[in-house]
Design a protein around this motif. Structure first.
Motif, PDB file in Angstrom:
ATOM      1  N   TYR A   1       0.834  -1.210   0.000  1.00 28.50           N
ATOM      2  CA  TYR A   1       0.000   0.000   0.000  1.00 28.50           C
ATOM      3  C   TYR A   1       0.867   1.258   0.000  1.00 28.50           C
ATOM      4  CZ  TYR A   1      -4.310  -2.615   1.170  1.00 28.50           C
ATOM      5  OH  TYR A   1      -5.396  -3.449   1.162  1.00 28.50           O
ATOM      6  N   ASP A   2       1.940   1.242   0.803  1.00 31.59           N
ATOM      7  CA  ASP A   2       2.833   2.400   0.873  1.00 31.59           C
ATOM      8  C   ASP A   2       3.477   2.684  -0.480  1.00 31.59           C
ATOM      9  OD1 ASP A   2       2.273   2.710   3.565  1.00 31.59           O
ATOM     10  OD2 ASP A   2       4.148   1.781   4.250  1.00 31.59           O
ATOM     11  N   VAL A   3       3.952   1.623  -1.139  1.00 35.78           N
ATOM     12  CA  VAL A   3       4.597   1.817  -2.439  1.00 35.78           C
ATOM     13  C   VAL A   3       3.582   2.287  -3.476  1.00 35.78           C
ATOM     14  CG1 VAL A   3       5.864   0.698  -4.311  1.00 35.78           C
ATOM     15  CG2 VAL A   3       6.420   0.144  -1.937  1.00 35.78           C
ATOM     16  N   ILE A   4       2.397   1.698  -3.476  1.00 35.36           N
ATOM     17  CA  ILE A   4       1.356   2.108  -4.429  1.00 35.36           C
ATOM     18  C   ILE A   4       0.982   3.576  -4.199  1.00 35.36           C
ATOM     19  CG2 ILE A   4      -1.060   1.758  -5.100  1.00 35.36           C
ATOM     20  CD1 ILE A   4      -0.513  -1.286  -4.597  1.00 35.36           C
ATOM     21  N   ASP A   5       0.904   3.980  -2.946  1.00 33.05           N
ATOM     22  CA  ASP A   5       0.605   5.379  -2.625  1.00 33.05           C
ATOM     23  C   ASP A   5       1.704   6.300  -3.161  1.00 33.05           C
ATOM     24  OD1 ASP A   5      -0.965   7.448  -1.281  1.00 33.05           O
ATOM     25  OD2 ASP A   5       0.714   7.537   0.142  1.00 33.05           O
ATOM     26  N   ARG A   6       2.965   5.895  -2.970  1.00 33.17           N
ATOM     27  CA  ARG A   6       4.070   6.715  -3.487  1.00 33.17           C
ATOM     28  C   ARG A   6       4.056   6.746  -5.008  1.00 33.17           C
ATOM     29  NH1 ARG A   6       7.276   3.745   0.408  1.00 33.17           N
ATOM     30  NH2 ARG A   6       8.388   2.794  -1.355  1.00 33.17           N
ATOM     31  N   LEU A   7       3.742   5.610  -5.646  1.00 34.07           N
ATOM     32  CA  LEU A   7       3.632   5.576  -7.115  1.00 34.07           C
ATOM     33  C   LEU A   7       2.609   6.600  -7.596  1.00 34.07           C
ATOM     34  CD1 LEU A   7       3.630   1.788  -8.089  1.00 34.07           C
ATOM     35  CD2 LEU A   7       5.121   3.535  -9.040  1.00 34.07           C
TER      36      LEU A   7
END
Length: 89
Positions: free
Chosen positions: A34-40
């Motif tokens: 979720y964190d990586v998708i949010d940063r993406l």
């Protein structure tokens, strides 16, 4: 080969989030995804998108179930990464 119609970036990130939510992944792995998708989503159309995509790929390599859940999106994400890099030149 038949491709799905191009979807909006918002629709892509909604689909990514849903795939992670529905995957039988340990909660820690889910939170990281979720964190990586949010940063993406925050760095779309910038050179940082490629960096965050690499982070998601690395996470998928560590979590095979997550990688399987994201498999339908890899090509689309790579295409978006290419256009993000091209847009910064």
């Amino acid at each position: 080969m038949k491709f799905a119609p191009e979807r909006s970036s918002v629709a892509l990130f909604v689909a990514l989030t849903r795939a992670v939510r529905e995957a039988p992944v340990a909660e820690g792995g889910r939170s990281l995804a979720y964190d990586v998708i949010d940063r993406l989503a925050k760095v779309i159309n910038t050179p940082g998108f490629k960096v965050e995509l690499e982070a998601l790929i690395a996470l998928g390599a560590r979590e095979p179930v997550l990688n399987s859940a994201l498999e339908p999106f890899w090509q689309e994400l790579h295409m978006l990464s290419s256009s993000s890099s091209a847009g910064s030149a």
